[in-house]
Design a protein around this motif. Structure first.
Motif, PDB file in Angstrom:
ATOM      1  N   ALA A 166       0.831  -1.209   0.000  1.00 26.67           N
ATOM      2  CA  ALA A 166       0.000   0.000   0.000  1.00 26.67           C
ATOM      3  C   ALA A 166       0.863   1.256   0.000  1.00 26.67           C
ATOM      4  CB  ALA A 166      -0.936  -0.003   1.201  1.00 26.67           C
ATOM      5  N   ALA A 167       1.969   1.221   0.736  1.00 28.31           N
ATOM      6  CA  ALA A 167       2.869   2.375   0.789  1.00 28.31           C
ATOM      7  C   ALA A 167       3.505   2.638  -0.574  1.00 28.31           C
ATOM      8  CB  ALA A 167       3.951   2.151   1.843  1.00 28.31           C
ATOM      9  N   ILE A 168       3.850   1.576  -1.293  1.00 27.80           N
ATOM     10  CA  ILE A 168       4.405   1.732  -2.644  1.00 27.80           C
ATOM     11  C   ILE A 168       3.371   2.395  -3.551  1.00 27.80           C
ATOM     12  CG2 ILE A 168       5.185   0.496  -4.711  1.00 27.80           C
ATOM     13  CD1 ILE A 168       6.407  -1.605  -2.852  1.00 27.80           C
ATOM     14  N   GLY A 169       2.138   1.903  -3.487  1.00 29.30           N
ATOM     15  CA  GLY A 169       1.079   2.468  -4.322  1.00 29.30           C
ATOM     16  C   GLY A 169       0.853   3.943  -4.039  1.00 29.30           C
ATOM     17  N   ALA A 170       0.839   4.303  -2.761  1.00 25.08           N
ATOM     18  CA  ALA A 170       0.618   5.707  -2.387  1.00 25.08           C
ATOM     19  C   ALA A 170       1.767   6.582  -2.889  1.00 25.08           C
ATOM     20  CB  ALA A 170       0.485   5.822  -0.873  1.00 25.08           C
ATOM     21  N   TYR A 171       2.996   6.085  -2.790  1.00 26.12           N
ATOM     22  CA  TYR A 171       4.143   6.874  -3.271  1.00 26.12           C
ATOM     23  C   TYR A 171       4.105   7.060  -4.780  1.00 26.12           C
ATOM     24  CZ  TYR A 171       8.845   8.276  -4.509  1.00 26.12           C
ATOM     25  OH  TYR A 171       9.910   8.955  -5.058  1.00 26.12           O
ATOM     26  N   LEU A 172       3.774   5.992  -5.507  1.00 28.60           N
ATOM     27  CA  LEU A 172       3.734   6.091  -6.963  1.00 28.60           C
ATOM     28  C   LEU A 172       2.658   7.071  -7.432  1.00 28.60           C
ATOM     29  CD1 LEU A 172       4.157   2.328  -7.971  1.00 28.60           C
ATOM     30  CD2 LEU A 172       5.918   4.108  -7.906  1.00 28.60           C
ATOM     31  N   LYS A 173       1.578   7.191  -6.654  1.00 29.54           N
ATOM     32  CA  LYS A 173       0.493   8.096  -7.014  1.00 29.54           C
ATOM     33  C   LYS A 173       0.770   9.547  -6.632  1.00 29.54           C
ATOM     34  CE  LYS A 173      -2.933   5.688  -5.107  1.00 29.54           C
ATOM     35  NZ  LYS A 173      -4.324   5.298  -4.725  1.00 29.54           N
ATOM     36  N   THR A 174       1.504   9.750  -5.521  1.00 29.07           N
ATOM     37  CA  THR A 174       1.631  11.103  -4.986  1.00 29.07           C
ATOM     38  C   THR A 174       3.058  11.640  -4.921  1.00 29.07           C
ATOM     39  OG1 THR A 174       1.888  10.350  -2.696  1.00 29.07           O
ATOM     40  CG2 THR A 174      -0.369  10.631  -3.524  1.00 29.07           C
ATOM     41  N   GLY A 175       4.046  10.743  -4.837  1.00 25.67           N
ATOM     42  CA  GLY A 175       5.423  11.176  -4.642  1.00 25.67           C
ATOM     43  C   GLY A 175       5.771  11.448  -3.190  1.00 25.67           C
ATOM     44  N   MET A 176       4.817  11.263  -2.283  1.00 29.53           N
ATOM     45  CA  MET A 176       5.086  11.464  -0.857  1.00 29.53           C
ATOM     46  C   MET A 176       5.849  10.254  -0.314  1.00 29.53           C
ATOM     47  SD  MET A 176       4.874  13.287   1.889  1.00 29.53           S
ATOM     48  CE  MET A 176       3.618  14.545   1.577  1.00 29.53           C
ATOM     49  N   PRO A 177       7.063  10.447   0.172  1.00 35.14           N
ATOM     50  CA  PRO A 177       7.828   9.310   0.699  1.00 35.14           C
ATOM     51  C   PRO A 177       7.213   8.791   1.995  1.00 35.14           C
ATOM     52  CG  PRO A 177       8.983  11.358   1.125  1.00 35.14           C
ATOM     53  CD  PRO A 177       7.799  11.707   0.257  1.00 35.14           C
ATOM     54  N   LEU A 178       7.797   7.739   2.522  1.00 39.76           N
ATOM     55  CA  LEU A 178       7.265   7.119   3.729  1.00 39.76           C
ATOM     56  C   LEU A 178       7.556   8.013   4.938  1.00 39.76           C
ATOM     57  CD1 LEU A 178       5.910   4.586   4.945  1.00 39.76           C
ATOM     58  CD2 LEU A 178       8.204   3.656   5.305  1.00 39.76           C
ATOM     59  N   VAL A 179       6.546   8.715   5.404  1.00 40.32           N
ATOM     60  CA  VAL A 179       6.700   9.617   6.546  1.00 40.32           C
ATOM     61  C   VAL A 179       5.741   9.274   7.686  1.00 40.32           C
ATOM     62  CG1 VAL A 179       7.575  11.532   5.168  1.00 40.32           C
ATOM     63  CG2 VAL A 179       5.102  11.312   5.528  1.00 40.32           C
ATOM     64  N   GLU A 180       4.799   8.366   7.445  1.00 38.03           N
ATOM     65  CA  GLU A 180       3.857   7.968   8.472  1.00 38.03           C
ATOM     66  C   GLU A 180       3.358   6.560   8.183  1.00 38.03           C
ATOM     67  OE1 GLU A 180       0.729  10.864   8.126  1.00 38.03           O
ATOM     68  OE2 GLU A 180      -0.229   9.807   6.449  1.00 38.03           O
ATOM     69  N   LYS A 181       2.793   5.930   9.199  1.00 34.54           N
ATOM     70  CA  LYS A 181       2.246   4.589   8.989  1.00 34.54           C
ATOM     71  C   LYS A 181       1.221   4.252  10.054  1.00 34.54           C
ATOM     72  CE  LYS A 181       4.077   0.861   9.836  1.00 34.54           C
ATOM     73  NZ  LYS A 181       4.766  -0.413   9.955  1.00 34.54           N
ATOM     74  N   CYS A 182       0.455   3.220   9.769  1.00 34.57           N
ATOM     75  CA  CYS A 182      -0.557   2.744  10.710  1.00 34.57           C
ATOM     76  C   CYS A 182       0.120   1.870  11.762  1.00 34.57           C
ATOM     77  CB  CYS A 182      -1.631   1.957   9.972  1.00 34.57           C
ATOM     78  SG  CYS A 182      -2.989   1.411  11.031  1.00 34.57           S
ATOM     79  N   VAL A 183      -0.153   2.166  13.024  1.00 35.78           N
ATOM     80  CA  VAL A 183       0.458   1.445  14.135  1.00 35.78           C
ATOM     81  C   VAL A 183      -0.629   1.025  15.119  1.00 35.78           C
ATOM     82  CG1 VAL A 183       2.058   1.617  16.093  1.00 35.78           C
ATOM     83  CG2 VAL A 183       2.630   2.721  13.928  1.00 35.78           C
ATOM     84  N   THR A 184      -0.606  -0.236  15.520  1.00 36.90           N
ATOM     85  CA  THR A 184      -1.495  -0.710  16.575  1.00 36.90           C
ATOM     86  C   THR A 184      -0.930  -0.287  17.926  1.00 36.90           C
ATOM     87  OG1 THR A 184      -2.231  -2.637  15.314  1.00 36.90           O
ATOM     88  CG2 THR A 184      -2.490  -2.746  17.697  1.00 36.90           C
ATOM     89  N   VAL A 185      -1.763   0.369  18.744  1.00 40.18           N
ATOM     90  CA  VAL A 185      -1.366   0.760  20.098  1.00 40.18           C
ATOM     91  C   VAL A 185      -2.245  -0.022  21.061  1.00 40.18           C
ATOM     92  CG1 VAL A 185      -0.948   2.696  21.663  1.00 40.18           C
ATOM     93  CG2 VAL A 185      -0.895   3.064  19.182  1.00 40.18           C
TER      94      VAL A 185
END
Length: 338
Positions: A166-185
């Motif tokens: 999913a992160a790859i797909g989002a980057y290819l669409k927007t150019g936004m690098p990995l700066v956040e992610k979903c985390v279980t707390v």
């Protein structure tokens, strides 16, 4: 806040530029491994028979990957289309455990869309630990065995975590690098357990505060799940790229039972995904016998913790395996210098 105007989708016109784009995204294995994704994908396309998407989130507490599959199918599909085009993917298998009904439904919808120029299917897997282990997943989805010392590509497979995809797909669409992610707390000490979209680098203290803080002071705080996670020294520790969960555990959840002598029941070997013998490894480590440790396939251990969990004598077998690995590597390094 609007992103910087220089953040634009990458221009991709070849396999090489696709790999370079994934490298520039900063994406690593987001299921916990942290291995650079571009390096995993940078293989001879002729060797790739299966792309296996890992949706087998099997550790207790952790549900961030499940949430990804339920809500980010569009990003996953975009990444798969690009991988089909530039890596020549012909067969896609999405492995999901049978206790994730909504995720299975969403992934089946995804395969209908991406399976037009290749085969794509969802393999519904038993909800058993450690189903999400790379070699375990390959066996349960393709029937292929990755032997000790070999990589998935040696049996024609690439395994990629669903959140990584999913992160790859989002980057290819927007150019936004990995700066956040979903985390279980989660964990018994957390007042309001939940999944959060978390900026990478923010302190764990701030993340727990977003969940209402603690009901009791945690005895132990862990990066990842309770089976393979690692403890952190204090709450100033940051959220890392490969953190799929952070747990604040109570004394009851972390209490270590009394250890007794090995009764040679064989439970540790019977439960090991790779059939190694942790009890024999412990004896060889106690004797500092590097040759025996090597012969016992110590390095095949994935440190899943099944042996320690099942042991009726409550012996710290996985911890011993970790110490034995360090010892064996040191001995091998000494031999290499001779």
């Amino acid at each position: 806040m609007m992103p910087d105007e220089n953040i634009v989708p990458p221009v991709i016109d070849s396999r090489e530029s696709f790999i370079e784009a994934v490298k520039n995204s900063g994406i690593v294995g987001l299921g916990g491994a942290g291995f650079p994704t571009y390096f995993k994908l940078n293989v001879d396309p002729a060797k790739i028979e299966y792309l296996i998407v890992n949706g087998a989130e099997c550790e207790p507490y952790v549900t961030s990957d499940t949430l990804t599959m339920e809500n980010r199918g569009g990003d996953m599909a975009f990444a798969l289309e690009s991988m089909k085009k530039w890596l020549g993917i012909k067969h896609i298998i999405i492995g999901v455990e049978n206790n994730k009904k909504k995720a299975i439904e969403k992934m089946k919808e995804l395969t209908l869309n991406v399976g037009k120029s290749c085969t794509a299917e969802v393999k519904v897997l038993p909800s058993v630990y450690p189903q999400g282990g790379e070699k375990v997943l390959i066996f349960h989805t393709t029937g292929r065995v990755v032997e000790a010392g070999k990589l998935p590509i040696d049996v024609g497979c690439i395994v990629i975590n669903c959140t990584t995809l999913a992160a790859i797909g989002a980057y290819l669409k927007t150019g936004m690098p990995l700066v956040e992610k979903c985390v279980t707390v989660d964990g018994g000490a957390v007042k309001e357990p939940k999944n959060l979209i978390v900026p990478i680098g923010v302190s764990m203290e701030n993340v727990f505060a977003e969940c209402g803080g603690f009901t009791v002071e945690p005895t132990k705080v862990v990066y990842g799940g309770p089976m393979m996670g690692i403890t952190v020294p204090d709450l100033s520790a940051p959220i890392l790229k490969n953190n799929n969960a952070i747990l604040a555990l109570t004394e009851k959840e972390t209490k270590t039972p009394k250890t007794t002598s090995c009764i040679r029941c064989g439970s540790c070997t019977n439960t090991c995904p790779f059939g190694i013998n942790p009890a024999e490894i412990a004896r060889a480590y106690q004797k500092k016998d590097a040759a025996a440790l090597n012969a016992l396939s110590l390095m095949s251990c994935m440190e899943c913790g099944c042996c320690s969990y099942i042991c009726p004598a409550n012996r710290p077998l996985v911890q011993t395996n970790r110490l034995a690995k360090t010892f064996l590597k040191e001995e091998q390094a000494k031999e290499a210098k001779k």
